[in-house]
Motif scaffolding. Structure first.
Motif, short mmCIF file in Angstrom:
data_model
loop_
_atom_site.label_atom_id
_atom_site.label_comp_id
_atom_site.label_asym_id
_atom_site.label_seq_id
_atom_site.Cartn_x
_atom_site.Cartn_y
_atom_site.Cartn_z
N GLY A 237 7.27 4.58 2.10
CA GLY A 237 7.14 5.69 3.04
C GLY A 237 5.85 5.72 3.82
N LEU A 238 4.93 4.78 3.56
CA LEU A 238 3.68 4.74 4.30
C LEU A 238 3.95 4.28 5.74
N LYS A 239 3.50 5.07 6.69
CA LYS A 239 3.81 4.81 8.10
C LYS A 239 2.58 4.22 8.82
N PRO A 240 2.82 3.44 9.88
CA PRO A 240 1.71 2.96 10.71
C PRO A 240 0.82 4.11 11.16
N LEU A 241 -0.49 3.87 11.20
CA LEU A 241 -1.53 4.82 11.57
C LEU A 241 -1.83 5.84 10.47
N SER A 242 -1.08 5.78 9.34
CA SER A 242 -1.37 6.67 8.22
C SER A 242 -2.60 6.17 7.46
N ARG A 243 -3.21 7.08 6.67
CA ARG A 243 -4.41 6.74 5.90
C ARG A 243 -4.02 6.17 4.55
N LEU A 244 -4.60 5.06 4.20
CA LEU A 244 -4.38 4.44 2.89
C LEU A 244 -5.70 4.38 2.15
N GLY A 245 -5.81 5.11 1.05
CA GLY A 245 -7.04 5.10 0.26
C GLY A 245 -7.14 3.84 -0.59
N THR B 220 -8.81 13.56 5.52
CA THR B 220 -7.95 12.55 6.15
C THR B 220 -6.47 12.77 5.84
N SER B 221 -6.16 13.87 5.14
CA SER B 221 -4.77 14.16 4.75
C SER B 221 -4.13 12.95 4.06
N MET B 222 -4.87 12.35 3.18
CA MET B 222 -4.45 11.12 2.51
C MET B 222 -3.30 11.40 1.55
N GLU B 223 -2.24 10.57 1.66
CA GLU B 223 -1.07 10.70 0.81
C GLU B 223 -0.95 9.56 -0.20
N TYR B 224 -1.46 8.38 0.15
CA TYR B 224 -1.31 7.17 -0.67
C TYR B 224 -2.68 6.60 -1.03
N VAL B 225 -2.82 6.22 -2.29
CA VAL B 225 -4.05 5.57 -2.74
C VAL B 225 -3.69 4.37 -3.61
N ILE B 226 -4.32 3.24 -3.34
CA ILE B 226 -4.21 2.06 -4.21
C ILE B 226 -5.47 2.03 -5.07
N THR B 227 -5.27 1.96 -6.39
CA THR B 227 -6.41 2.15 -7.27
C THR B 227 -6.18 1.48 -8.62
N HIS C 248 0.33 12.20 -2.90
CA HIS C 248 1.61 12.20 -3.60
C HIS C 248 2.03 10.82 -4.15
N THR C 249 1.29 9.75 -3.81
CA THR C 249 1.66 8.43 -4.33
C THR C 249 0.40 7.65 -4.71
N ILE C 250 0.38 7.15 -5.95
CA ILE C 250 -0.73 6.32 -6.42
C ILE C 250 -0.16 4.97 -6.84
N ILE C 251 -0.71 3.90 -6.28
CA ILE C 251 -0.28 2.53 -6.63
C ILE C 251 -1.37 1.92 -7.50
N VAL C 252 -1.01 1.50 -8.71
CA VAL C 252 -1.99 1.03 -9.70
C VAL C 252 -2.01 -0.49 -9.74
N VAL C 253 -3.21 -1.08 -9.63
CA VAL C 253 -3.31 -2.53 -9.48
C VAL C 253 -3.42 -3.30 -10.79
N ASP C 254 -3.86 -2.64 -11.87
CA ASP C 254 -4.03 -3.39 -13.12
C ASP C 254 -2.88 -3.09 -14.07
N HIS C 255 -3.14 -2.32 -15.12
CA HIS C 255 -2.04 -2.01 -16.04
C HIS C 255 -1.57 -0.58 -15.81
N TYR D 266 2.44 11.71 -16.57
CA TYR D 266 1.39 12.64 -16.14
C TYR D 266 1.50 12.88 -14.63
N GLY D 267 1.72 11.80 -13.88
CA GLY D 267 1.91 11.92 -12.44
C GLY D 267 3.11 12.78 -12.10
N LYS D 268 4.23 12.54 -12.78
CA LYS D 268 5.44 13.33 -12.52
C LYS D 268 5.20 14.82 -12.72
N SER D 269 4.43 15.14 -13.74
CA SER D 269 4.17 16.56 -14.03
C SER D 269 3.37 17.22 -12.91
#
Length: 651
Positions: A93-101, A143-150, A169-176, A184-187
């Motif tokens: 759902g990440l759109k062009p010109l959107s902020r990605l943390g 920045t009204s950030m919705e997505y973070v890769i962390t 509303h969305t966190i993408i986790v790079v390790d484990h 916890y996120g769902k809650s």
């Protein structure tokens, strides 16, 4: 005939109160971008071609707590992963010109995420812990950030803050990733997703890339303000590729080190800062390999020994540490070893005046063990982010037999204002203007700096050109303070042009400065906290950009100090005698350090040594303005001797 490193812009008008703009003398016009490379995605495609399928991103897997040899991904392998990741993010759902943390230490996933953003026109927004919770919340919300890769640890950190982060509303986790984190996120109505699953989803559902234009925003990079919350500098693709054009074009003319597919760069300087992102852009353009450190600076030398980089880009704090350790080791050996080292050092230092950094005998006999500390293959060293001592630059040239460069820039100009050039072994300056910008000095009369000064013109350094940022995000007031109507970025630094047209940084205009490790310091914020303590009546916080820590002049509150003295065995001493008593000084230093930590001062913001003065700052002694503001420039001159002693005591 001596080399000239900058020239006045032909036909530039003479404007009262400022010097004429100067440009790089080796180019007729300002450089905008390399041939055929107008965006950072095109920059990668150029590197892909140059690499000839070679190694790109390397990391050290950790097994049972032990770092293993580097494992590499090639340029073609990274291209495939980036295409998959970009498609996967679009499917999320990440759109062009959107902020990605991007909130993680340097790692291959950071670069993969960044390249995917360049392909699909996402705007990256780096986050880093040293900003503090309040600043991170501010950046995400502004920045009204919705997505973070962390990473997993920082994902937990963000979820704990979710109540203050309504847009996330969305966190993408790079390790484990584990089920507890997902639940916890769902809650909290936050989707927690595995990075590799996003890639896999993208490989099965390819999305057409977005067309990216040079003036599209590549990143919003937040940098500390003088007080309060950080401000986001908007940097475009054009800003970054202008820097690439500058350095690669200088290299083509033999004025800078030439990067190729055979070079190896170690990435440990924070990718959340512009400096390292610019470094990587240059490496990528040339198809060079980038090896990441483990994430622990205490193990950096071990990573360097394993990687054996050919180019070492650093900051004064680390280079000072290498300098101190080598010279301390030589002194500890003593005897013949110390005499031999000093003799060899003296002979090579004499050669620097002729531009020579090699010696057929001493490089083998004396300096080989020193070169081995950085892997033994270093051919070029670049220092940036903060000023570095001329003695350390000479040391690097002598001991590493390498070309050593110093650059000057800021976040607001994509780390690109001036750079020293090949063959110039004179230390104490930051070179001439980069080919993509022009630089001028503007009078600062209240500090006594003018463009008419003799023997050299002085003033505030202002820069204009293709690397200069567009604006501060949602902050027109700060933008107007920094960028004038003619596009000049006012740096707040004071410089002078030497007789060869090189820039020398001599002072700071705005009440904010950098320490040697590159951290910004807002002294008034620190002073306002310390002055809340009952023992402190007045305080002046000072930082030296060649030092890694702060010192302070404190005027103790006489009533509070005398009251403390009566209870602690110093009842027979006067206020002036108490200010001279070492035990009192140490007690106040420990007390305000603890107080500062309790009031959220970061480690580098706490002063490490103090001088207690019984004489208050006043209008009469010229340390306060008529409106009772600290005259920082005067205070620095007034307490110059005490400042010198304090730094000597903690060195």
């Amino acid at each position: 005939m001596s080399t000239v490193y900058s020239v006045e812009v032909p036909d530039a008008p003479t404007i009262p109160g400022e010097g004429k703009p100067r440009r790089n003398p080796f180019f007729d016009e300002l450089l905008k971008h390399p041939p055929g490379v107008t965006t950072l995605w095109e920059n990668f495609l150029h590197g892909l071609k140059e690499s000839d399928g070679g190694n790109f991103l390397g990391h050290r897997p950790i097994e049972n707590g032990v770092a293993q040899p580097y494992v590499w991904q090639t340029y073609p392998e990274v291209e495939t992963r980036v295409i998959n990741l970009g498609s996967g993010l679009r499917k999320l759902g990440l759109k062009p010109l959107s902020r990605l943390g991007l909130f993680m230490l340097n790692c291959p996933e950071w670069t993969l995420s960044e390249l995917a953003s360049y392909l699909h026109n996402f705007t990256t927004v780096p986050l880093y812990e040293t900003l503090g919770i309040e600043a991170i919340d501010h950046i995400i919300n502004e920045t009204s950030m919705e997505y973070v890769i962390t990473s997993h640890a920082k994902a937990q950190y963000l979820l704990n803050e979710k109540e203050s982060l309504p847009t996330l509303h969305t966190i993408i986790v790079v390790d484990h990733i584990d089920q507890n984190l997902i639940e916890y996120g769902k809650s909290l109505n936050v989707q927690v997703v595995d990075f590799l699953k996003v890639e896999d989803e993208g490989s099965q559902n390819r999305v057409k890339p977005e067309t990216v234009k040079p003036d599209d925003i590549a990143t919003i990079c937040y940098t500390s303000g003088t007080t309060g919350l950080p401000k986001g500098a908007i940097l475009t693709h054009s800003n970054f590729v202008a820097l690439v054009a500058s350095l690669t074009s200088l290299a083509e003319k033999g004025k800078f080190f030439d990067v190729s597919k055979n070079d190896v760069h170690i990435s440990y300087l924070p990718l959340a800062h512009v400096y390292e992102r610019c470094n990587q852009a240059v490496m990528v353009y040339s198809g060079a390999a980038i090896g990441f450190y483990q994430g622990d600076t205490l193990k950096l030398l071990d990573d360097i020994a394993e990687l054996k980089p050919t180019i070492f880009i650093s900051v004064p704090r680390l280079l000072n540490r290498v300098y101190d350790k080598v010279l301390a080791g030589v002194k500890a050996k003593g005897g013949v070893a110390e005499w031999t080292f000093n003799s060899a050092y003296k002979q090579k230092k004499a050669l620097l005046s002729r531009g020579i950094v090699n010696h057929w005998l001493w490089d083998r006999m004396v300096f080989a063990p020193v070169r081995a500390r950085l892997g033994g293959r270093i051919r070029a060293i670049l220092s940036g982010s903060a000023p570095i001592s001329p003695d350390v630059l000479d040391f690097l040239r002598i001991c590493f037999s390498a070309d050593v460069y110093e650059g000057y820039g800021q976040t607001e100009n994509a780390a690109c204002v001036t750079i020293s050039t090949y063959g110039d072994t004179v230390s104490g300056h930051v070179g001439g203007p980069q080919p993509c910008v022009e630089v001028k000095l503007v009078d600062v009369r209240d500090m006594g700096y003018t463009s008419q000064d003799k023997p050299f013109p002085r003033g505030e350094i202002c820069v204009r050109g293709y690397s200069v940022f567009r604006e501060y995000y949602k902050n027109p007031e700060k933008t107007e303070e920094t960028l004038d109507k003619d596009g000049w970025c006012h740096t707040g630094d004071i410089g002078l042009w030497d007789s060869n047209g090189r820039l020398i940084i001599i002072d700071r205009y705005k009440n904010i400065f950098k320490l040697a490790q590159g951290e910004y310091i807002a002294p008034e914020k620190i002073e306002s906290i310390y002055q809340k303590h009952e023992l402190v009546s007045q305080v002046f916080v000072h930082g030296d950009s060649l030092q890694a820590s702060l010192v302070g002049i404190i005027i103790p509150d006489s009533e509070a100090l005398l009251g403390w003295a009566r209870k602690n065995g110093f009842a027979d001493k006067s206020y002036k005698e108490l200010c001279e008593e070492p035990k009192v000084k140490n007690y106040i230093l420990q007390t305000i350090t603890k107080f500062g930590k309790e009031h959220d001062l970061k480690g580098f913001e706490n002063i490490k040594n103090i001088y207690l003065s019984p004489e208050p700052f006043s209008v009469e002694n010229d340390l306060l303005t008529p409106t009772f503001k600290m005259k920082r420039h005067q205070a620095q001159k007034h307490f110059a001797r005490q400042i010198e002693i304090m730094y000597f005591e903690i060195s």
